[in-house]
Design an enzyme around this catalytic site. Structure first.
Site, PDB file in Angstrom:
ATOM      1  CE  LYS A 101      -4.533  -1.446   1.571  1.00 57.16           C
ATOM      2  NZ  LYS A 101      -4.368  -2.876   1.950  1.00 57.16           N
ATOM      3  CD  GLU A 123     -11.853   5.633   2.295  1.00 56.90           C
ATOM      4  OE1 GLU A 123     -11.947   6.852   2.046  1.00 56.90           O
ATOM      5  OE2 GLU A 123     -11.338   4.810   1.512  1.00 56.90           O
ATOM      6  CB  SER A 389      -0.154  -8.050  -1.240  1.00 55.23           C
ATOM      7  OG  SER A 389      -0.960  -8.911  -0.459  1.00 55.23           O
TER       8      SER A 389
HETATM    9  C1  LIG Z   1      -5.166  -3.950   1.442  1.00 58.63           C
HETATM   10  C2  LIG Z   1      -4.430  -5.182   1.168  1.00 58.63           C
HETATM   11  C3  LIG Z   1      -4.759  -6.026   0.077  1.00 58.63           C
HETATM   12  C4  LIG Z   1      -5.922  -5.788  -0.837  1.00 58.63           C
HETATM   13  O1  LIG Z   1      -5.899  -4.607  -1.562  1.00 58.63           O
HETATM   14  P1  LIG Z   1      -5.670  -4.525  -3.136  1.00 58.63           P
HETATM   15  O2  LIG Z   1      -5.990  -3.108  -3.445  1.00 58.63           O
HETATM   16  O3  LIG Z   1      -6.603  -5.495  -3.804  1.00 58.63           O
HETATM   17  O4  LIG Z   1      -4.255  -4.857  -3.409  1.00 58.63           O
HETATM   18  C5  LIG Z   1      -3.967  -7.140  -0.161  1.00 58.63           C
HETATM   19  N1  LIG Z   1      -2.937  -7.454   0.641  1.00 58.63           N
HETATM   20  C6  LIG Z   1      -2.602  -6.686   1.708  1.00 58.63           C
HETATM   21  C7  LIG Z   1      -1.433  -7.106   2.534  1.00 58.63           C
HETATM   22  C8  LIG Z   1      -3.332  -5.537   2.005  1.00 58.63           C
HETATM   23  O5  LIG Z   1      -2.981  -4.790   3.064  1.00 58.63           O
END
Ligand SMILES: *Cc1c(COP(=O)(O)O)cnc(C)c1O
Length: 420
Positions: A101, A123, A389
Site C-alpha cells: 500500500k 478513510e 502483498s
Molecule cells: C489492502 C491489502 C490487500 C488488498 O488490496 P488490493 O488493493 O486489492 O491490493 C492485499 N494485501 C494486503 C497485505 C493488504 O494490506
C-alpha cells in the site's frame, strides 16, 4: 485463450482521458463540488506526475525510504514438497510498513506536495491504508485526517495507535453501522469541504477517475521489478503470474507489465465461506455490472440494488466491488479471476510460515494458495510468480485465537485432501 498480442499498445489507450476502460470506470459522483475536486486532481496528475522531476524524486523515495527494489524469492522447500511446479514470491512484505500500500500512498503524498496541498484525507477499515497514508504524511510533513468507523476503531487498536504515533488525526465516525461504508461517506464529505487545501487518497485501484489510473501507475513498480528480476534469475518469463484481488491495487500493479507477454495471469478473489451472498467478496465471480462508490464496474449487489455485505477472513479483501480495469480485463479474457476460500488461504498461511520462514498476510495467502493448488494438480511443471502483498504480523492475534498455531488445522486439511 489469452489474447496477449492485442495488448501491445494497451497503456496508451486505457484508460481514456475521462477514465474509462471499455464501459467501466468514469466518475459517477453527484456532488458538483466533488466532481470539480476530482477533475482538478486528474489535471494535476496528468501534468505533474509525468514530469522528469516528479519521476526522479519518486524513484529516490522508493530506493532510500521504502527499501525498493523488494526481492523475488524462489520457495524451494515449499515447491519441492508440493511437486514439480516452482513457486516464486515478489516480496512486498519487505516494502517499508510491510505491504504494497505504501507504493501508492507515497505517490499520492508526492503529488499533494507538488500540487501545494497541506493535508491528506482518507478513510480506513482495518487500518492498513490509514497506517500507510499516515506514514506518507509524516514523510512529506503534511497533515493527515483518517476517517474510521467507531466499531473499527475498537477492533483495530494497534493500527489506531500506529496512525496516532505517526502524527495522524483519527476521526471517529459514529453514523450507521460505524464501519467502512460510513467512514467513506464522512471522508468524501470532508474532502468536498476541504479540497482547496487537501487531497483525498483512496486505498486501492478503485473509485472515481483518476484513482484507478493513478493507483495502477504507482503500483506498477511491483510488476516492473518482478518481471526483470524473474528474467534475470531464471532466463525466462514465468508461466503464470498470480496476485490477490481486493479492490485490485497490488494485482493490477503486478499484471500490467505482463499483459503483452505469453503468460497466464490469475487474479485470486476471496471465496470466504462459500458462494452465498454475504459469505464471500468475490466480486468478479459472483457480481454484476453496476455503479457503486462513484464508478462503474463489477460489484456485489443485494437484490434491492444496494451494495451487498462482503466477507473474507482477510479484512483487506472484503470489498464488494473491484477496480474498473479488472472488470475490463475480465471481459477481454486476458486475466482469469479465480477463487480461494478461507481454509485454503489459512493453510497457505501456515505452510509458508513453516516451510520458508515467511509469515504472510492472510490477504496474500489467497494468491499463494492458488499457486499451491496448481502445484498439487501436478500438470506440466511450470513456474508461478506470486505477489506476496504483505506480511502477517498484523494477523497474528486473530490467527492464534481462531486457528491456534496451525498443527491441528494442518492435520485436518491434510486429511481432507487425502479423502478428496
Ligand atoms: C489492502 C491489502 C490487500 C488488498 O488490496 P488490493 O488493493 O486489492 O491490493 C492485499 N494485501 C494486503 C497485505 C493488504 O494490506
Amino acid at each position: 485463450m489469452n489474447k496477449y498480442k492485442d495488448f501491445d499498445g494497451y497503456l496508451k489507450e486505457y484508460p481514456t482521458t475521462d477514465g474509462y476502460f471499455g464501459k467501466y470506470g468514469g466518475n459517477y459522483l453527484d456532488d458538483p463540488e466533488l466532481i470539480k475536486a476530482f477533475n482538478e486532481y486528474a489535471e494535476g496528475y496528468y501534468t505533474i506526475a509525468q514530469s522528469a522531476q516528479f519521476i526522479a524524486e519518486l524513484r529516490r523515495i522508493r530506493r532510500d525510504f521504502q527499501g525498493r527494489p523488494t526481492p523475488v524469492y524462489h520457495c524451494q522447500r515449499l515447491s519441492n514438497m508440493l511437486g514439480k511446479t516452482q513457486i516464486y514470491l515478489k516480496r512486498e512484505d519487505l516494502n517499508h510498513t510491510g505491504a504494497h500500500k505504501l507504493n501508492h500512498c507515497m505517490g499520492e503524498g508526492l503529488l499533494a506536495k507538488y500540487m501545494g496541498k497541506k493535508k491528506l484525507i482518507a478513510e480506513t477499515g482495518a487500518g492498513q491504508h490509514g497506517v500507510a497514508l499516515a506514514t506518507a504524511a509524516a514523510y512529506f510533513g503534511l497533515e493527515c485526517d483518517i476517517y474510521m468507523g467507531e466499531v473499527d476503531i475498537a477492533k483495530q487498536a494497534p493500527n489506531v495507535t500506529r496512525m496516532k504515533m505517526l502524527g495522524a488525526r483519527v476521526v471517529p465516525v459514529s453514523a450507521g453501522l460505524k464501519t467502512l461504508k460510513e467512514a467513506v461517506d464522512a471522508a468524501f464529505e470532508a474532502y468536498s469541504r476541504e479540497y482547496k487545501n487537501a487531497i483525498y487518497c483512496i486505498g486501492t485501484a478503485a473509485g472515481p477517475h483518476p484513482f484507478p489510473l493513478m493507483v495502477r501507475d504507482f503500483q506498477q513498480v511491483v510488476g516492473d521489478e518482478a518481471r526483470s528480476q524473474f528474467l534475470e534469475q531464471t532466463g525466462h518469463l514465468p508461466d503464470k503470474v498470480i496476485a490477490c484481488v481486493g479492490g485490485g491495487s497490488n494485482s493490477i500493479g503486478t499484471f500490467i507489465p505482463f499483459l503483452a507477454d505469453p503468460v497466464e495471469i490469475y487474479g485470486v478473489e476471496p471465496l470466504g465461506k462459500g458462494a452465498a451472498i454475504g459469505d464471500n467478496a468475490a466480486s468478479v465471480n459472483f457480481g454484476r455490472e453496476g455503479v457503486m462508490h462513484g464508478f462503474n464496474s463489477i460489484a456485489l449487489f443485494n437484490p434491492d440494488g444496494e451494495p451487498a455485505p462482503a466477507y473474507s477472513v482477510a479484512s483487506g479483501l472484503d470489498y464488494p466491488a473491484v477496480g474498473p480495469e479488472h472488470a475490463y480485463l475480465h471481459d477481454m479474457g486476458r486475466v482469469n479471476y479465480v477463487t480461494v476460500d478461507d481454509n485454503d488461504a489459512m493453510e497457505a498461511f501456515f505452510m509458508l510460515s513453516r516451510y520458508e520462514g515467511i509469515i504472510p498476510a492472510i490477504e496474500s495467502s489467497h494468491a499463494l494458495a492458488y499457486a499451491m493448488r496448481i502445484a498439487r494438480e501436478g500438470g506440466r511443471p511450470c513456474s508461478c510468480l506470486v505477489t506476496l502483498s504483505g506480511r502477517g504480523d498484523k494477523d497474528l492475534d486473530y490467527v492464534v485465537e481462531h486457528y491456534g498455531y496451525g498443527d491441528e488445522f494442518l492435520d485436518k486439511m491434510a486429511e481432507k485432501r487425502e479423502k478428496a
